[in-house]
Design a protein around this motif. Structure first.
Motif, PDB file in Angstrom:
ATOM      1  N   UNK A  15      32.569  -3.471  -7.393  1.00 48.12           N
ATOM      2  CA  UNK A  15      34.162  -3.758  -6.968  1.00 48.12           C
ATOM      3  C   UNK A  15      34.730  -2.807  -7.033  1.00 48.12           C
ATOM      4  N   UNK A  16      34.838  -2.069  -7.986  1.00 45.04           N
ATOM      5  CA  UNK A  16      35.671  -0.921  -8.460  1.00 45.04           C
ATOM      6  C   UNK A  16      35.380   0.232  -7.334  1.00 45.04           C
ATOM      7  N   UNK A  17      34.189   0.291  -6.993  1.00 43.13           N
ATOM      8  CA  UNK A  17      33.750   1.800  -6.321  1.00 43.13           C
ATOM      9  C   UNK A  17      33.889   1.193  -4.809  1.00 43.13           C
ATOM     10  N   UNK A  18      33.970   0.012  -4.512  1.00 42.47           N
ATOM     11  CA  UNK A  18      34.447  -0.344  -3.159  1.00 42.47           C
ATOM     12  C   UNK A  18      35.866  -0.078  -2.821  1.00 42.47           C
ATOM     13  N   UNK A  19      36.638  -0.088  -3.707  1.00 44.86           N
ATOM     14  CA  UNK A  19      38.127   0.385  -3.561  1.00 44.86           C
ATOM     15  C   UNK A  19      38.112   1.818  -3.476  1.00 44.86           C
ATOM     16  N   UNK A  20      37.402   2.751  -4.427  1.00 45.33           N
ATOM     17  CA  UNK A  20      37.370   3.988  -4.457  1.00 45.33           C
ATOM     18  C   UNK A  20      36.873   4.528  -3.207  1.00 45.33           C
ATOM     19  N   UNK A  21      36.154   4.022  -2.637  1.00 45.77           N
ATOM     20  CA  UNK A  21      35.585   4.347  -1.168  1.00 45.77           C
ATOM     21  C   UNK A  21      36.391   4.216  -0.271  1.00 45.77           C
ATOM     22  N   UNK A  22      37.177   3.246  -0.132  1.00 48.90           N
ATOM     23  CA  UNK A  22      37.881   2.539   0.910  1.00 48.90           C
ATOM     24  C   UNK A  22      39.037   3.450   1.265  1.00 48.90           C
ATOM     25  N   UNK A  23      39.584   4.295   0.158  1.00 45.08           N
ATOM     26  CA  UNK A  23      40.827   4.913   0.574  1.00 45.08           C
ATOM     27  C   UNK A  23      40.452   6.154   1.573  1.00 45.08           C
TER      28      UNK A  23
END
Length: 490
Positions: free
Chosen positions: A196-204
């Motif tokens: 969940x956390x990394x999905x946010x990091x990659x999405x930027x």
């Protein structure tokens, strides 16, 4: 004494649950029925009144946040409470408060969950999981890293919600090879929260990861009069997104170090299971074509003029319809969709629009940012990033950007701050809500694993959010200036 009586009076009584249930209700009634609060005043001297409805929106916001964090009732039921309170206390009419429970964004999440279900039912998930495990090997630290890197990379080309829905069944398969026990483990917590956390990091990193980027760039052009290109955004966001991805890997290795350093024989077992699955089936091929066709169309639509007006929700829902038309899914599959998660996001959309439409969100943004209008430029930039980070955990990140960016861009010239750094700092934190499940769809999808509680998510989201703020500080002070981003207006 009867069992029922014991439940009411004995040691099994859940005092903690009742306490936080009452705290949420108390916050609601105190704020909702408090006397009028002072106006917010922007740098030009314009007054923003906090209306009775706006104050009611803040009251619902506080109750919802409290109940979500401490899970006093199922998270979907808290969402229903948010809608009901808006109507009962005349904060918004029913056709507004409840309509938000089925906005295009909520339906997009529904369709994303269906895609995850198809991956599992057809066997695509197992096939992909076995291939991945054969590559990353038997070390649990490398399994973490492999899963995180794949998740982050996929969010560069498709919406992070769809990525989470795709990765979730794959991670479930991987986790089933770690243990058969249903009791949550450190490895399970790290695997799913990390996704969940990394999905946010990659999405930027690109405009394809989430809608927030396109919205922010639209505001920037309207206010500043300058376009920020797809590749310019990626250029500045790439080092930050990937730095967070690898830092989060270290974070989860520290806080959720797997109970086992290796899973002996995993690679060979994965290879054997992959062979045992045989050739790819007709349903797997059809499902893969439908899924990747939808992903492709959603990814390229902004570059193809005749596709631009088509909402991505209609595109992804087409896949849902085709799954049932072609009998890959049936009515039992429809009934097994986690409606608790759908309701969670319905409530998040409802409170987000409530804060926006009543003016409560604007009142909060102006009060917060004007506190820093005479501060050091660095403090001002960080205050914007912090405000967006907090707001994006409670309301849609698009809304968090929409309420804070215009105010920040108005104040920035008074402090000699370049508008570009305001834009990028806000976009970084808007993409990484690490505190509440409602902050982003991947958070809620990961929660469906039952590996962690909402309280655990919030607790470990605090140090992760602090780490995020440190990364932004380094980007603003060192990395972005070296890359050529203007920080101060000359």
């Amino acid at each position: 004494m009867s069992t029922d009586a014991t439940a009411l009076t004995g040691s099994n009584f859940d005092w903690k649950r009742v306490l936080f249930l009452l705290i949420g209700l108390t916050l609601f009634f105190v704020v909702n029925f408090a006397p009028p609060w002072p106006d917010a005043i922007d740098p030009t001297g314009k007054h923003f009144v906090l209306s009775k409805e706006a104050k009611g929106a803040l009251a619902v916001f506080l109750l919802g946040g409290t109940w979500w964090v401490f899970e006093v009732v199922p998270i979907g039921v808290t969402s229903l409470t948010i809608g009901v309170l808006q109507v009962l206390f005349m904060i918004r009419p029913a056709n507004s408060a409840f309509k938000d429970f089925m906005t295009p964004s909520v339906l997009f999440i529904f369709a994303s969950l269906v895609i995850g279900m198809v991956f599992t039912k057809t066997g695509l998930t197992k096939r992909l999981a076995y291939k991945m495990l054969a590559v990353v090997g038997e070390k649990t630290s490398m399994i973490y890293l492999g899963c995180f890197v794949v998740t982050a990379a996929l969010t560069h080309i498709m919406a992070h919600t769809a990525v989470a829905a795709t990765m979730y069944p794959l991670l479930m398969t991987i986790y089933s090879m770690y243990t058969d026990d249903e009791t949550p483990t450190k490895f399970g917590k790290g695997l799913f929260m990390g996704m969940a956390f990394v999905a946010g990091a990659g999405s930027i990193v690109t405009l394809l990861g989430a809608a927030r980027g396109a919205v922010a760039l639209g505001f920037f052009k309207d206010i500043i009069g300058r376009d920020v290109s797809f590749f310019e955004l990626t250029f500045y966001m790439f080092p930050v997104g990937w730095a967070m991805t690898f830092l989060l890997w270290g974070f989860f290795m520290i806080f959720f170090k797997p109970e086992r350093a290796t899973i002996p024989g995993l690679r060979e077992k994965a290879k054997k299971l992959s062979v045992a699955m045989g050739k790819i089936t007709k349903n797997e091929i059809i499902a893969a074509i439908i899924i990747f066709a939808c992903i492709f169309v959603m990814s390229v639509k902004q570059f193809v003029p005749f596709l631009k007006p088509v909402d991505k929700t209609a595109i992804i829902l087409t896949s849902t319809i085709l799954f049932f038309v072609l009998r890959i899914l049936d009515i039992k599959d429809l009934e097994s969709i986690p409606w608790n998660i759908i309701l969670l996001f319905g409530g998040a959309m409802s409170i987000g629009f409530c804060l926006w439409e009543t003016g409560a969100a604007e009142w909060l943004a102006i009060n917060w940012l004007t506190m820093f209008q005479k501060s050091n430029y660095f403090v001002f930039i960080m205050s914007i990033a912090f405000f967006v980070m907090i707001m994006t955990n409670f309301i849609m990140n698009v809304a968090a950007i929409a309420i804070s960016l215009p105010v920040a861009l108005v104040i920035a010239p008074y402090l000699g701050v370049a508008p570009e750094v305001i834009l990028f700092a806000a976009l970084v934190t808007a993409g990484m809500p690490f505190l509440l499940l409602v902050g982003a769809a991947p958070n809620a999808i990961a929660y469906d694993s039952k590996q962690f509680t909402t309280g655990e998510f919030f607790l470990f989201g605090i140090p992760a959010s602090i780490m995020l703020m440190i990364v932004i500080a380094v980007a603003v002070a060192v990395v972005w200036p070296i890359m050529g981003m203007p920080i101060l207006v000359k």
